[in-house]
Design a protein around this motif. Structure first.
Motif, PDB file in Angstrom:
ATOM      1  N   ASN A  57       0.819  -1.220   0.000  1.00  9.53           N
ATOM      2  CA  ASN A  57       0.000   0.000   0.000  1.00  9.53           C
ATOM      3  C   ASN A  57       0.848   1.263   0.000  1.00  9.53           C
ATOM      4  O   ASN A  57       0.321   2.357  -0.213  1.00  9.53           O
ATOM      5  CB  ASN A  57      -0.927   0.021   1.212  1.00  9.53           C
ATOM      6  N   LYS A  58       2.110   1.134   0.264  1.00 11.27           N
ATOM      7  CA  LYS A  58       3.060   2.244   0.337  1.00 11.27           C
ATOM      8  C   LYS A  58       2.669   3.287   1.388  1.00 11.27           C
ATOM      9  O   LYS A  58       2.928   4.462   1.241  1.00 11.27           O
ATOM     10  CB  LYS A  58       3.239   2.900  -1.029  1.00 11.27           C
ATOM     11  N   LYS A  59       2.026   2.826   2.452  1.00 10.52           N
ATOM     12  CA  LYS A  59       1.740   3.672   3.605  1.00 10.52           C
ATOM     13  C   LYS A  59       2.606   3.179   4.755  1.00 10.52           C
ATOM     14  O   LYS A  59       2.789   1.982   4.936  1.00 10.52           O
ATOM     15  CB  LYS A  59       0.269   3.585   4.015  1.00 10.52           C
ATOM     16  N   THR A  60       3.108   4.093   5.529  1.00 13.59           N
ATOM     17  CA  THR A  60       3.980   3.694   6.627  1.00 13.59           C
ATOM     18  C   THR A  60       3.358   4.085   7.962  1.00 13.59           C
ATOM     19  O   THR A  60       3.185   5.262   8.255  1.00 13.59           O
ATOM     20  CB  THR A  60       5.364   4.356   6.511  1.00 13.59           C
ATOM     21  N   CYS A  61       2.948   3.101   8.704  1.00 16.59           N
ATOM     22  CA  CYS A  61       2.525   3.356  10.080  1.00 16.59           C
ATOM     23  C   CYS A  61       3.518   2.737  11.052  1.00 16.59           C
ATOM     24  O   CYS A  61       3.458   2.994  12.243  1.00 16.59           O
ATOM     25  CB  CYS A  61       1.110   2.837  10.334  1.00 16.59           C
ATOM     26  N   CYS A  62       4.434   1.905  10.552  1.00 16.15           N
ATOM     27  CA  CYS A  62       5.440   1.261  11.409  1.00 16.15           C
ATOM     28  C   CYS A  62       6.720   2.067  11.388  1.00 16.15           C
ATOM     29  O   CYS A  62       7.062   2.676  10.375  1.00 16.15           O
ATOM     30  CB  CYS A  62       5.725  -0.160  10.930  1.00 16.15           C
ATOM     31  N   LYS A  63       7.400   2.050  12.516  1.00 20.55           N
ATOM     32  CA  LYS A  63       8.701   2.732  12.580  1.00 20.55           C
ATOM     33  C   LYS A  63       9.632   1.944  13.496  1.00 20.55           C
ATOM     34  O   LYS A  63       9.193   1.212  14.379  1.00 20.55           O
ATOM     35  CB  LYS A  63       8.554   4.168  13.057  1.00 20.55           C
ATOM     36  N   ASP A  64      10.911   2.117  13.244  1.00 15.90           N
ATOM     37  CA  ASP A  64      11.955   1.476  14.044  1.00 15.90           C
ATOM     38  C   ASP A  64      12.765   2.549  14.753  1.00 15.90           C
ATOM     39  O   ASP A  64      13.128   3.560  14.159  1.00 15.90           O
ATOM     40  CB  ASP A  64      12.893   0.653  13.161  1.00 15.90           C
ATOM     41  N   GLU A  65      13.032   2.304  16.030  1.00 15.73           N
ATOM     42  CA  GLU A  65      13.933   3.177  16.806  1.00 15.73           C
ATOM     43  C   GLU A  65      15.166   2.370  17.162  1.00 15.73           C
ATOM     44  O   GLU A  65      15.055   1.240  17.631  1.00 15.73           O
ATOM     45  CB  GLU A  65      13.271   3.657  18.092  1.00 15.73           C
ATOM     46  N   ILE A  66      16.331   2.948  16.968  1.00 19.42           N
ATOM     47  CA  ILE A  66      17.582   2.273  17.299  1.00 19.42           C
ATOM     48  C   ILE A  66      18.351   3.159  18.279  1.00 19.42           C
ATOM     49  O   ILE A  66      18.663   4.306  17.966  1.00 19.42           O
ATOM     50  CB  ILE A  66      18.425   2.012  16.040  1.00 19.42           C
ATOM     51  N   ASP A  67      18.603   2.626  19.456  1.00 22.32           N
ATOM     52  CA  ASP A  67      19.408   3.324  20.469  1.00 22.32           C
ATOM     53  C   ASP A  67      20.768   2.631  20.543  1.00 22.32           C
ATOM     54  O   ASP A  67      20.847   1.438  20.837  1.00 22.32           O
ATOM     55  CB  ASP A  67      18.740   3.262  21.840  1.00 22.32           C
ATOM     56  N   VAL A  68      21.821   3.388  20.273  1.00 20.55           N
ATOM     57  CA  VAL A  68      23.175   2.839  20.331  1.00 20.55           C
ATOM     58  C   VAL A  68      23.827   3.349  21.609  1.00 20.55           C
ATOM     59  O   VAL A  68      23.911   4.558  21.831  1.00 20.55           O
ATOM     60  CB  VAL A  68      24.002   3.264  19.095  1.00 20.55           C
TER      61      VAL A  68
END
Length: 133
Positions: A57-68
């Motif tokens: 669908n090319k919609k983005t409701c998901c996201k990733d957070e990366i803590d280093v």
């Protein structure tokens, strides 16, 4: 004995402290909307099923957070030259006295090495009637 065990425990604790301060790791979080789906340490977080549909669908409701979390890259090593004169003097005197504390004893000669006792003519214990019981 207590001192020996406490010294070992203290040494192990300090080694783990140095290890923990030098290790770096990442914490990865995957959100679907505002809901936390997965948390992962050292590896990649699992994606939710919604992300496969988002690609279509090319919609983005998901996201990733990366803590280093970065560990310490360099440890400080001190040289003898980094100390001031009084500290160098104390360290040299302490080392000299500590090493001379464990100086080996000189080999002593035994003056009675080749001495042979006189021949016994009579047994003195039997003569005096003295026996160890």
């Amino acid at each position: 004995m207590q001192k020996h065990y406490s010294h070992k425990i203290f040494s192990i604790a300090l080694s783990f402290l140095v290890l923990a301060s030098t290790v770096s790791f990442t914490i990865e979080k995957h959100f679907c909307g505002d809901v936390l789906v997965d948390i992962s340490v050292f590896t990649e977080a699992e994606k939710c099923a919604m992300e496969a549909m988002e690609i279509l669908n090319k919609k983005t409701c998901c996201k990733d957070e990366i803590d280093v979390i970065q560990g310490q890259n360099e440890l400080k090593f001190s040289n003898f030259e980094d100390l001031d004169f009084h500290q160098q003097e104390f360290l040299a005197a302490f080392t000299y006295s500590y090493l001379n504390l464990f100086e080996g004893t000189s080999k002593q000669s035994n003056p009675h090495k080749n001495y042979s006792p006189p021949n016994l003519i009579t047994d003195i214990q039997v003569l005096d009637q003295v026996f160890i019981i």
